[in-house]
Design a protein around this motif. Structure first.
Motif, PDB file in Angstrom:
ATOM      1  N   THR A  12       0.838  -1.199   0.000  1.00 27.27           N
ATOM      2  CA  THR A  12       0.000   0.000   0.000  1.00 27.27           C
ATOM      3  C   THR A  12       0.875   1.251   0.000  1.00 27.27           C
ATOM      4  OG1 THR A  12      -0.169  -0.005   2.418  1.00 27.27           O
ATOM      5  CG2 THR A  12      -1.918  -1.147   1.182  1.00 27.27           C
ATOM      6  N   PRO A  13       0.296   2.396  -0.322  1.00 30.92           N
ATOM      7  CA  PRO A  13       1.059   3.640  -0.337  1.00 30.92           C
ATOM      8  C   PRO A  13       1.659   3.960   1.033  1.00 30.92           C
ATOM      9  CG  PRO A  13      -1.050   3.921  -1.429  1.00 30.92           C
ATOM     10  CD  PRO A  13      -1.082   2.589  -0.749  1.00 30.92           C
ATOM     11  N   GLU A  14       2.827   4.583   1.008  1.00 28.78           N
ATOM     12  CA  GLU A  14       3.504   4.977   2.242  1.00 28.78           C
ATOM     13  C   GLU A  14       2.777   6.152   2.889  1.00 28.78           C
ATOM     14  OE1 GLU A  14       6.026   3.378   3.741  1.00 28.78           O
ATOM     15  OE2 GLU A  14       5.825   1.934   2.129  1.00 28.78           O
ATOM     16  N   THR A  15       2.805   6.160   4.213  1.00 26.91           N
ATOM     17  CA  THR A  15       2.207   7.264   4.957  1.00 26.91           C
ATOM     18  C   THR A  15       3.206   7.919   5.906  1.00 26.91           C
ATOM     19  OG1 THR A  15       1.400   5.741   6.665  1.00 26.91           O
ATOM     20  CG2 THR A  15      -0.118   6.266   4.861  1.00 26.91           C
ATOM     21  N   HIS A  16       4.350   7.302   6.125  1.00 35.00           N
ATOM     22  CA  HIS A  16       5.332   7.795   7.113  1.00 35.00           C
ATOM     23  C   HIS A  16       6.716   7.900   6.503  1.00 35.00           C
ATOM     24  CE1 HIS A  16       2.130   6.907   9.908  1.00 35.00           C
ATOM     25  NE2 HIS A  16       2.235   5.625   9.706  1.00 35.00           N
ATOM     26  N   PRO A  17       7.073   8.814   5.691  1.00 37.13           N
ATOM     27  CA  PRO A  17       6.241   9.868   5.111  1.00 37.13           C
ATOM     28  C   PRO A  17       5.826   9.510   3.699  1.00 37.13           C
ATOM     29  CG  PRO A  17       8.540  10.439   4.801  1.00 37.13           C
ATOM     30  CD  PRO A  17       8.509   9.093   5.497  1.00 37.13           C
ATOM     31  N   PRO A  18       4.746  10.114   3.225  1.00 34.90           N
ATOM     32  CA  PRO A  18       4.381   9.947   1.814  1.00 34.90           C
ATOM     33  C   PRO A  18       5.342  10.763   0.953  1.00 34.90           C
ATOM     34  CG  PRO A  18       2.904  11.498   2.872  1.00 34.90           C
ATOM     35  CD  PRO A  18       3.795  10.940   3.953  1.00 34.90           C
ATOM     36  N   ARG A  19       5.462  10.379  -0.301  1.00 38.09           N
ATOM     37  CA  ARG A  19       6.380  11.073  -1.210  1.00 38.09           C
ATOM     38  C   ARG A  19       5.697  12.123  -2.085  1.00 38.09           C
ATOM     39  NH1 ARG A  19       7.620   5.845  -0.663  1.00 38.09           N
ATOM     40  NH2 ARG A  19       9.670   5.348   0.156  1.00 38.09           N
ATOM     41  N   CYS A  20       4.365  12.120  -2.082  1.00 37.42           N
ATOM     42  CA  CYS A  20       3.614  13.122  -2.847  1.00 37.42           C
ATOM     43  C   CYS A  20       2.190  13.167  -2.291  1.00 37.42           C
ATOM     44  CB  CYS A  20       3.604  12.779  -4.341  1.00 37.42           C
ATOM     45  SG  CYS A  20       2.776  11.222  -4.745  1.00 37.42           S
ATOM     46  N   ALA A  21       1.433  14.155  -2.718  1.00 38.59           N
ATOM     47  CA  ALA A  21       0.065  14.344  -2.211  1.00 38.59           C
ATOM     48  C   ALA A  21      -0.842  13.161  -2.560  1.00 38.59           C
ATOM     49  CB  ALA A  21      -0.524  15.642  -2.750  1.00 38.59           C
ATOM     50  N   GLU A  22      -0.686  12.617  -3.774  1.00 37.92           N
ATOM     51  CA  GLU A  22      -1.529  11.475  -4.167  1.00 37.92           C
ATOM     52  C   GLU A  22      -1.249  10.258  -3.286  1.00 37.92           C
ATOM     53  OE1 GLU A  22      -2.639   8.658  -7.988  1.00 37.92           O
ATOM     54  OE2 GLU A  22      -1.166  10.244  -8.232  1.00 37.92           O
ATOM     55  N   GLU A  23       0.033   9.989  -3.013  1.00 41.30           N
ATOM     56  CA  GLU A  23       0.380   8.866  -2.137  1.00 41.30           C
ATOM     57  C   GLU A  23      -0.171   9.093  -0.737  1.00 41.30           C
ATOM     58  OE1 GLU A  23       4.116   5.986  -1.530  1.00 41.30           O
ATOM     59  OE2 GLU A  23       4.590   8.107  -1.211  1.00 41.30           O
ATOM     60  N   ALA A  24      -0.103  10.331  -0.239  1.00 43.01           N
ATOM     61  CA  ALA A  24      -0.643  10.645   1.082  1.00 43.01           C
ATOM     62  C   ALA A  24      -2.136  10.347   1.159  1.00 43.01           C
ATOM     63  CB  ALA A  24      -0.371  12.106   1.434  1.00 43.01           C
ATOM     64  N   ALA A  25      -2.879  10.765   0.146  1.00 40.82           N
ATOM     65  CA  ALA A  25      -4.332  10.550   0.133  1.00 40.82           C
ATOM     66  C   ALA A  25      -4.674   9.068   0.033  1.00 40.82           C
ATOM     67  CB  ALA A  25      -4.973  11.324  -1.014  1.00 40.82           C
ATOM     68  N   LEU A  26      -4.000   8.343  -0.864  1.00 41.07           N
ATOM     69  CA  LEU A  26      -4.246   6.899  -1.000  1.00 41.07           C
ATOM     70  C   LEU A  26      -3.838   6.151   0.262  1.00 41.07           C
ATOM     71  CD1 LEU A  26      -3.077   6.215  -4.671  1.00 41.07           C
ATOM     72  CD2 LEU A  26      -5.412   5.995  -3.773  1.00 41.07           C
ATOM     73  N   GLY A  27      -2.703   6.525   0.835  1.00 39.80           N
ATOM     74  CA  GLY A  27      -2.236   5.873   2.054  1.00 39.80           C
ATOM     75  C   GLY A  27      -3.193   6.067   3.215  1.00 39.80           C
ATOM     76  N   LYS A  28      -3.709   7.275   3.356  1.00 39.73           N
ATOM     77  CA  LYS A  28      -4.688   7.553   4.421  1.00 39.73           C
ATOM     78  C   LYS A  28      -5.947   6.723   4.205  1.00 39.73           C
ATOM     79  CE  LYS A  28      -7.069  11.494   6.592  1.00 39.73           C
ATOM     80  NZ  LYS A  28      -8.423  11.039   6.659  1.00 39.73           N
ATOM     81  N   ALA A  29      -6.426   6.670   2.970  1.00 35.99           N
ATOM     82  CA  ALA A  29      -7.635   5.894   2.671  1.00 35.99           C
ATOM     83  C   ALA A  29      -7.406   4.410   2.922  1.00 35.99           C
ATOM     84  CB  ALA A  29      -8.073   6.130   1.227  1.00 35.99           C
ATOM     85  N   ALA A  30      -6.235   3.877   2.548  1.00 34.46           N
ATOM     86  CA  ALA A  30      -5.925   2.460   2.774  1.00 34.46           C
ATOM     87  C   ALA A  30      -5.848   2.163   4.267  1.00 34.46           C
ATOM     88  CB  ALA A  30      -4.615   2.090   2.086  1.00 34.46           C
TER      89      ALA A  30
END
Length: 129
Positions: A51-69
């Motif tokens: 799943t997308p990284e959240t700690h830290p995300p590398r871009c805004a899209e990854e942050a949003a997908l990671g939070k949703a996942a």
């Protein structure tokens, strides 16, 4: 004519807890991100997905997908009893237990992939940005 009974959850779906959120430090029953969680003091990595990284995300899209996942995994774990199925390796290089997480024989990984919040594990991570 025979009537088929509705399928029921396998008897082995006997694990459950109330899951909150946590970041990386130890936890009892909490979700770190979309593919990592603590259960009963052990850290688990869902073995069949990435799943997308959240700690830290590398871009805004990854942050949003990671939070949703992360949120989807937390809801799924809180929805009822589940199983932790072993794979060919017990732990990853970080000491997390590698397991496929299922309920009624269905993988949470499949649910996250179907929702566009995860990819099948390919043996390595790929960028989400």
């Amino acid at each position: 004519m025979a009537v088929l009974a509705a399928p029921s959850a396998p008897a082995h779906d006997g694990l459950s807890a109330r899951f909150g959120f946590c970041r990386t430090g130890g936890g009892r029953n909490c979700v770190v991100d979309g593919d990592t969680f603590w259960f009963e003091g052990e850290k688990y990595r869902i073995a069949d997905i990435d799943t997308p990284e959240t700690h830290p995300p590398r871009c805004a899209e990854e942050a949003a997908l990671g939070k949703a996942a992360t949120e989807r995994l937390q809801r799924w774990l809180n929805d009822g009893a589940f199983s932790l199925e072993s794979i060919d390796r017990d732990t990853d290089r970080y000491g997390r237990k590698l397991r496929v997480v299922t309920r009624g024989g269905a993988s949470v990984g499949d649910a996250l992939v179907g929702a566009g919040l995860a990819r099948r594990w390919e043996g390595h991570r790929r960028p989400w940005c």
